[in-house]
Design an enzyme around this catalytic site. Structure first.
Site, short mmCIF file in Angstrom:
data_model
loop_
_atom_site.label_atom_id
_atom_site.label_comp_id
_atom_site.label_asym_id
_atom_site.label_seq_id
_atom_site.Cartn_x
_atom_site.Cartn_y
_atom_site.Cartn_z
N CYS A 168 18.71 69.47 35.31
CA CYS A 168 17.49 68.93 35.91
C CYS A 168 16.98 69.80 37.06
O CYS A 168 16.27 69.32 37.95
CB CYS A 168 17.70 67.49 36.35
SG CYS A 168 18.24 66.43 34.99
N VAL A 223 15.47 71.14 32.69
CA VAL A 223 16.39 71.29 31.57
C VAL A 223 17.54 70.28 31.64
O VAL A 223 18.02 69.95 32.72
CB VAL A 223 16.93 72.74 31.49
CG1 VAL A 223 17.82 73.06 32.70
CG2 VAL A 223 17.68 72.99 30.19
#
EC number: 2.3.1.181
Length: 213
Positions: free
Chosen positions: A169, A75
Site C-alpha cells: 500500500c 500496490v
C-alpha cells in the site's frame, strides 16, 4: 423490500483478471432494479497496482504477475489463504457515502477479529485494519454511477512472504499479519461466514441468498 436483498457468491480460488472483468461488467450493466452482490473469493498469487500506485513500490515481483487495477490505493498482494470480499453495492439506494462504506468495511473486519479474541483497529492515515502496527487487512474501492466495486482483502492463513517484494500500500517496511498467527486453525472456510455475518449486520441485516459458483 425486495431490492434490499443481497446475493452472496462464493467463488472459491480464482485468477484475478476474469473476476475483475466480471465485476466491471456487473457494475457497468446494472440498473436501479439490480440486486446488490457480495463476492467471496481467493486469488492465485498476483500483485495488483491501484490507481495511485507508483512503480517504485514494486521492489522484486519475480514470477508473480503485476496487474493494473482501477481500485483506490497502491500496490498489494493477493494469494491463497487470503479472504477477498468484493462489495457491489448501490450506495444511493442504501444511503451510504463512500467514507461510510470504508468505515463499515473496516468495522466488519474489526468485529470479525474481535470474535476471535484479536484486538484490531483502523488507522486514519492509512486505510485498512491493523493489529498493533501490523496490517492484517487491505482495502480499496471504486465508485461508478453511485455503485461500489472492489472491496477488502483479509489475511487469514496465507504465505506472507510475497509482501516483502513490495512496499504494501505504498508504505516501505510495512509489516503484515494474518489471523493464523493468533488462531492456527483459521482458514478462509471458517472466516468467510463470520465476515459475511458481520457485514450484513452493519448493513441492517438485509435478506440474502447464498450462491456457490
Amino acid at each position: 423490500m425486495y431490492q434490499d436483498k443481497i446475493l452472496v457468491r462464493q467463488l472459491g480460488l480464482q485468477p484475478y483478471e476474469p473476476i475483475s472483468l466480471a465485476m466491471h461488467e456487473f457494475t457497468d450493466t446494472r440498473d436501479e432494479s439490480t440486486l446488490d452482490e457480495i463476492w467471496l473469493v481467493e486469488h492465485y498469487p498476483v500483485f495488483t497496482q491501484g490507481q495511485a500506485g507508483k512503480a517504485e513500490h514494486i521492489l522484486m515481483p519475480g514470477d508473480i504477475p503485476v496487474i493494473q487495477s482501477d481500485r483506490g490505493g497502491q500496490v498489494t498482494y493477493h494469494g491463497p489463504g487470503q479472504q477477498v470480499m468484493y462489495v457491489l453495492l448501490n450506495l444511493k439506494r442504501r444511503k451510504l457515502g463512500v467514507r461510510e462504506l470504508v468505515t463499515l468495511l473496516e468495522q466488519t473486519v474489526v468485529n470479525t477479529l474481535a470474535e476471535l479474541g484479536i484486538e484490531a483497529h483502523p488507522r486514519a492515515d492509512a486505510p485498512g485494519v491493523y493489529v498493533g502496527e501490523k496490517k492484517i487487512c487491505s482495502l480499496g474501492l471504486r465508485i461508478r454511477r453511485g455503485c461500489s466495486f472492489h472491496g477488502l482483502a483479509l489475511n487469514v492463513n496465507m504465505d506472507l512472504s510475497p509482501f516483502l517484494r513490495i512496499n504494501p500500500c505504498g508504505y516501505a517496511g510495512m509489516e503484515m499479519a494474518k489471523i493464523s498467527q493468533w488462531k492456527p486453525e483459521a482458514t478462509t472456510n471458517n472466516i468467510a461466514p463470520r465476515l459475511l455475518e458481520n457485514i450484513l449486520a452493519l448493513l441492517n441485516n438485509p435478506d440474502f441468498e447464498y450462491i456457490t459458483a
